[in-house]
Design a protein around this motif. Sequence first.
Motif, PDB file in Angstrom:
ATOM      1  N   ASP A 190     -10.311  19.870  -8.736  1.00  0.00           N
ATOM      2  CA  ASP A 190      -9.204  19.840  -9.690  1.00  0.00           C
ATOM      3  C   ASP A 190      -9.009  18.459 -10.309  1.00  0.00           C
ATOM      4  O   ASP A 190      -8.346  18.322 -11.337  1.00  0.00           O
ATOM      5  CB  ASP A 190      -7.908  20.294  -9.012  1.00  0.00           C
ATOM      6  CG  ASP A 190      -7.960  21.750  -8.586  1.00  0.00           C
ATOM      7  OD1 ASP A 190      -8.694  22.521  -9.234  1.00  0.00           O
ATOM      8  OD2 ASP A 190      -7.274  22.116  -7.608  1.00  0.00           O
ATOM      9  N   GLY A 191      -9.547  17.430  -9.660  1.00  0.00           N
ATOM     10  CA  GLY A 191      -9.431  16.075 -10.198  1.00  0.00           C
ATOM     11  C   GLY A 191      -8.001  15.577 -10.279  1.00  0.00           C
ATOM     12  O   GLY A 191      -7.597  14.983 -11.288  1.00  0.00           O
ATOM     13  N   LEU A 192      -7.233  15.817  -9.251  1.00  0.00           N
ATOM     14  CA  LEU A 192      -5.832  15.397  -9.229  1.00  0.00           C
ATOM     15  C   LEU A 192      -5.726  13.879  -9.352  1.00  0.00           C
ATOM     16  O   LEU A 192      -6.347  13.140  -8.590  1.00  0.00           O
ATOM     17  CB  LEU A 192      -5.181  15.864  -7.924  1.00  0.00           C
ATOM     18  CG  LEU A 192      -3.657  15.837  -7.850  1.00  0.00           C
ATOM     19  CD1 LEU A 192      -3.065  16.804  -8.858  1.00  0.00           C
ATOM     20  CD2 LEU A 192      -3.190  16.194  -6.444  1.00  0.00           C
ATOM     21  N   GLU A 193      -4.952  13.401 -10.328  1.00  0.00           N
ATOM     22  CA  GLU A 193      -4.771  11.967 -10.550  1.00  0.00           C
ATOM     23  C   GLU A 193      -3.500  11.494  -9.860  1.00  0.00           C
ATOM     24  O   GLU A 193      -2.402  11.947 -10.180  1.00  0.00           O
ATOM     25  CB  GLU A 193      -4.707  11.662 -12.049  1.00  0.00           C
ATOM     26  CG  GLU A 193      -5.989  12.006 -12.796  1.00  0.00           C
ATOM     27  CD  GLU A 193      -5.864  11.722 -14.288  1.00  0.00           C
ATOM     28  OE1 GLU A 193      -4.755  11.365 -14.732  1.00  0.00           O
ATOM     29  OE2 GLU A 193      -6.866  11.860 -15.002  1.00  0.00           O
ATOM     30  N   LEU A 194      -3.651  10.568  -8.933  1.00  0.00           N
ATOM     31  CA  LEU A 194      -2.524  10.021  -8.185  1.00  0.00           C
ATOM     32  C   LEU A 194      -2.460   8.516  -8.405  1.00  0.00           C
ATOM     33  O   LEU A 194      -3.500   7.861  -8.521  1.00  0.00           O
ATOM     34  CB  LEU A 194      -2.670  10.320  -6.690  1.00  0.00           C
ATOM     35  CG  LEU A 194      -2.902  11.785  -6.301  1.00  0.00           C
ATOM     36  CD1 LEU A 194      -3.104  11.901  -4.800  1.00  0.00           C
ATOM     37  CD2 LEU A 194      -1.745  12.644  -6.762  1.00  0.00           C
ATOM     38  N   TYR A 195      -1.260   7.981  -8.442  1.00  0.00           N
ATOM     39  CA  TYR A 195      -1.089   6.550  -8.681  1.00  0.00           C
ATOM     40  C   TYR A 195      -0.202   5.952  -7.596  1.00  0.00           C
ATOM     41  O   TYR A 195       0.787   6.554  -7.159  1.00  0.00           O
ATOM     42  CB  TYR A 195      -0.470   6.304 -10.060  1.00  0.00           C
ATOM     43  CG  TYR A 195      -1.359   6.760 -11.183  1.00  0.00           C
ATOM     44  CD1 TYR A 195      -2.301   5.902 -11.748  1.00  0.00           C
ATOM     45  CD2 TYR A 195      -1.284   8.065 -11.668  1.00  0.00           C
ATOM     46  CE1 TYR A 195      -3.133   6.329 -12.775  1.00  0.00           C
ATOM     47  CE2 TYR A 195      -2.109   8.510 -12.689  1.00  0.00           C
ATOM     48  CZ  TYR A 195      -3.033   7.626 -13.230  1.00  0.00           C
ATOM     49  OH  TYR A 195      -3.863   8.060 -14.243  1.00  0.00           O
ATOM     50  N   ARG A 196      -0.601   4.760  -7.172  1.00  0.00           N
ATOM     51  CA  ARG A 196       0.164   4.047  -6.152  1.00  0.00           C
ATOM     52  C   ARG A 196       0.207   2.574  -6.555  1.00  0.00           C
ATOM     53  O   ARG A 196      -0.741   2.054  -7.167  1.00  0.00           O
ATOM     54  CB  ARG A 196      -0.485   4.221  -4.788  1.00  0.00           C
ATOM     55  CG  ARG A 196       0.255   3.536  -3.636  1.00  0.00           C
ATOM     56  CD  ARG A 196      -0.375   3.951  -2.311  1.00  0.00           C
ATOM     57  NE  ARG A 196       0.037   3.095  -1.215  1.00  0.00           N
ATOM     58  CZ  ARG A 196       1.157   3.219  -0.531  1.00  0.00           C
ATOM     59  NH1 ARG A 196       1.995   4.199  -0.824  1.00  0.00           N
ATOM     60  NH2 ARG A 196       1.449   2.394   0.457  1.00  0.00           N
ATOM     61  N   GLY A 197       1.306   1.891  -6.265  1.00  0.00           N
ATOM     62  CA  GLY A 197       1.459   0.507  -6.702  1.00  0.00           C
ATOM     63  C   GLY A 197       2.046  -0.393  -5.639  1.00  0.00           C
ATOM     64  O   GLY A 197       2.561   0.063  -4.619  1.00  0.00           O
ATOM     65  N   ARG A 198       1.968  -1.673  -5.911  1.00  0.00           N
ATOM     66  CA  ARG A 198       2.572  -2.706  -5.059  1.00  0.00           C
ATOM     67  C   ARG A 198       3.349  -3.657  -5.945  1.00  0.00           C
ATOM     68  O   ARG A 198       2.861  -4.084  -7.009  1.00  0.00           O
ATOM     69  CB  ARG A 198       1.486  -3.489  -4.317  1.00  0.00           C
ATOM     70  CG  ARG A 198       0.800  -2.722  -3.194  1.00  0.00           C
ATOM     71  CD  ARG A 198       1.599  -2.755  -1.897  1.00  0.00           C
ATOM     72  NE  ARG A 198       1.796  -4.125  -1.426  1.00  0.00           N
ATOM     73  CZ  ARG A 198       0.917  -4.788  -0.681  1.00  0.00           C
ATOM     74  NH1 ARG A 198      -0.247  -4.232  -0.371  1.00  0.00           N
ATOM     75  NH2 ARG A 198       1.188  -5.997  -0.272  1.00  0.00           N
ATOM     76  N   TYR A 199       4.544  -4.007  -5.497  1.00  0.00           N
ATOM     77  CA  TYR A 199       5.368  -4.965  -6.230  1.00  0.00           C
ATOM     78  C   TYR A 199       5.054  -6.373  -5.757  1.00  0.00           C
ATOM     79  O   TYR A 199       4.973  -6.643  -4.551  1.00  0.00           O
ATOM     80  CB  TYR A 199       6.840  -4.649  -6.021  1.00  0.00           C
ATOM     81  CG  TYR A 199       7.768  -5.711  -6.555  1.00  0.00           C
ATOM     82  CD1 TYR A 199       7.737  -6.077  -7.910  1.00  0.00           C
ATOM     83  CD2 TYR A 199       8.669  -6.363  -5.720  1.00  0.00           C
ATOM     84  CE1 TYR A 199       8.581  -7.061  -8.405  1.00  0.00           C
ATOM     85  CE2 TYR A 199       9.520  -7.341  -6.201  1.00  0.00           C
ATOM     86  CZ  TYR A 199       9.470  -7.691  -7.549  1.00  0.00           C
ATOM     87  OH  TYR A 199      10.301  -8.672  -8.034  1.00  0.00           O
ATOM     88  N   CYS A 200       4.877  -7.274  -6.711  1.00  0.00           N
ATOM     89  CA  CYS A 200       4.608  -8.682  -6.411  1.00  0.00           C
ATOM     90  C   CYS A 200       5.747  -9.529  -6.976  1.00  0.00           C
ATOM     91  O   CYS A 200       5.842  -9.713  -8.197  1.00  0.00           O
ATOM     92  CB  CYS A 200       3.285  -9.114  -7.034  1.00  0.00           C
ATOM     93  SG  CYS A 200       1.867  -8.125  -6.530  1.00  0.00           S
ATOM     94  N   PRO A 201       6.617 -10.052  -6.126  1.00  0.00           N
ATOM     95  CA  PRO A 201       7.686 -10.925  -6.617  1.00  0.00           C
ATOM     96  C   PRO A 201       7.104 -12.161  -7.292  1.00  0.00           C
ATOM     97  O   PRO A 201       5.931 -12.519  -7.088  1.00  0.00           O
ATOM     98  CB  PRO A 201       8.451 -11.295  -5.332  1.00  0.00           C
ATOM     99  CG  PRO A 201       8.072 -10.254  -4.332  1.00  0.00           C
ATOM    100  CD  PRO A 201       6.677  -9.846  -4.668  1.00  0.00           C
ATOM    101  N   PRO A 202       7.903 -12.853  -8.121  1.00  0.00           N
ATOM    102  CA  PRO A 202       7.400 -14.037  -8.832  1.00  0.00           C
ATOM    103  C   PRO A 202       6.800 -15.093  -7.911  1.00  0.00           C
ATOM    104  O   PRO A 202       5.880 -15.817  -8.309  1.00  0.00           O
ATOM    105  CB  PRO A 202       8.648 -14.564  -9.552  1.00  0.00           C
ATOM    106  CG  PRO A 202       9.525 -13.359  -9.713  1.00  0.00           C
ATOM    107  CD  PRO A 202       9.290 -12.516  -8.510  1.00  0.00           C
ATOM    108  N   SER A 203       7.295 -15.200  -6.679  1.00  0.00           N
ATOM    109  CA  SER A 203       6.806 -16.240  -5.759  1.00  0.00           C
ATOM    110  C   SER A 203       5.576 -15.812  -4.963  1.00  0.00           C
ATOM    111  O   SER A 203       5.035 -16.606  -4.192  1.00  0.00           O
ATOM    112  CB  SER A 203       7.926 -16.628  -4.783  1.00  0.00           C
ATOM    113  OG  SER A 203       8.351 -15.489  -4.043  1.00  0.00           O
TER     114      SER A 203
END
Length: 433
Positions: A190-203
């Motif tokens: 089915d080619g399911l597209e999933l997205y995951r992320g990481r937050y990077c603070p300014p420091s």
Amino acid sequence: MREGVDVVCDECVGDVFVQQRIRNECDMGRCSCCEQLRHCMPIEALADQVADILDRYYGTGPVIRTVDARDLGRYVYAGSPLAVTVAEMLGIDSESAVTAAIVGLLTVCTDYDLKRGGEARFDADLLYMRRNLRPTEIEEKWQEFKSGVMHRSRFFNDHGKAFLDWLFEGIHHLKDEHGREVVQLFEIEDGLELYRGRYCPPSSDPKKILLSPETELGAPPKEIARAGRMSPVGVPAFYGAFDRETCIAELRPSVGGMVLTGEFQLLRDARLLDFGVLENVFDAQPMSCFDPDYQKKMERRQFLRTLHSKISSPVTPDQEQEYLYTQVIAEYLATQVEPTVDGVMFASVQRQDGINIALFSRLVDSIPYQERTPDDPIIGNGPFPSGVLYIPGTLQAHRIGCVTFDVEPLVIDGDKVIRDWRYEQDPYGEWDY
């Protein structure tokens, strides 16, 4: 058909529960409608049963305000005429002789009764509609379930398991009015597209993520896995979304920071429970008020409409104990339902129309060779890799320039807020205890 309606047979009504009641409880006779010799119920007895249903589950429609083309408000009543209501209830034509006879019996009032101050049971000129049954008993069981897993025994909780058994009964066979299944099988093809992320603070330094996005963006190993909505401490899970924008919004990043997102795909077939479909599934199933279990079924339907919001509601850092009951639900779906569920889909509260996904540990954690089952593919003698794979070259960086909020003005009369926003978010909020 003979003049007047004295008795009605089981074939001249459409509701299956009324049909069964006539067959089980009534004698043979000649039907006033079709003139066939069948089990027949006196019209007065059927009218009494209809009156009982109207008293228990119906009310006169409320007055609602509408706006016409000239923006002038006008008030109308919601609901249907008594004849239409009775006909829909019995599954017959609103202009049939049976409908007319029952409406006549429901609205009749003798001169003797009128002189003594009596009145008809119902009014043919009013509009009627089904009442929304508040699932008070189910809400109490839900609160007991939450309290049990949060403050008493999380595991081996017989009351909690019995509640979830009842709540998710037949989950693999439920569909909504569009034919969408509550539990959907997503195959690798089915080619399911999933997205995951990481937050990077300014420091922070994003170099580690940039060099190894396949490990840094994927589900954390069990040694460092923190508690989440669908997983306790030490149990890895994949929390993602079906698009990057939702993925970013769910991280609730601060202005000036950066978010790195990547795309993932499934390496194994997965069964996912869609809470969005579950929320509306029972609307596709007409329910008879004559069903002895009507109230329980209707309350279950009403409760399931609110379960989606209970699952997707945001939890602040000081309320992380609220994760316990959703973690137990996830564990139940992953271990007690057959076939087991591999993850869930639920609406994002951070982005309109966004859909989140949580994949359980069975799918995302590596499986040692000795713990494999016959269903697991055989890949050498080492551990089986995670069932979710990062797609190389899909890493994107996003700078958070501003955050917008949807603001709805509330009507204020002096120091009183007329419309209580808490009850709008949770229609049963007044029962929380």
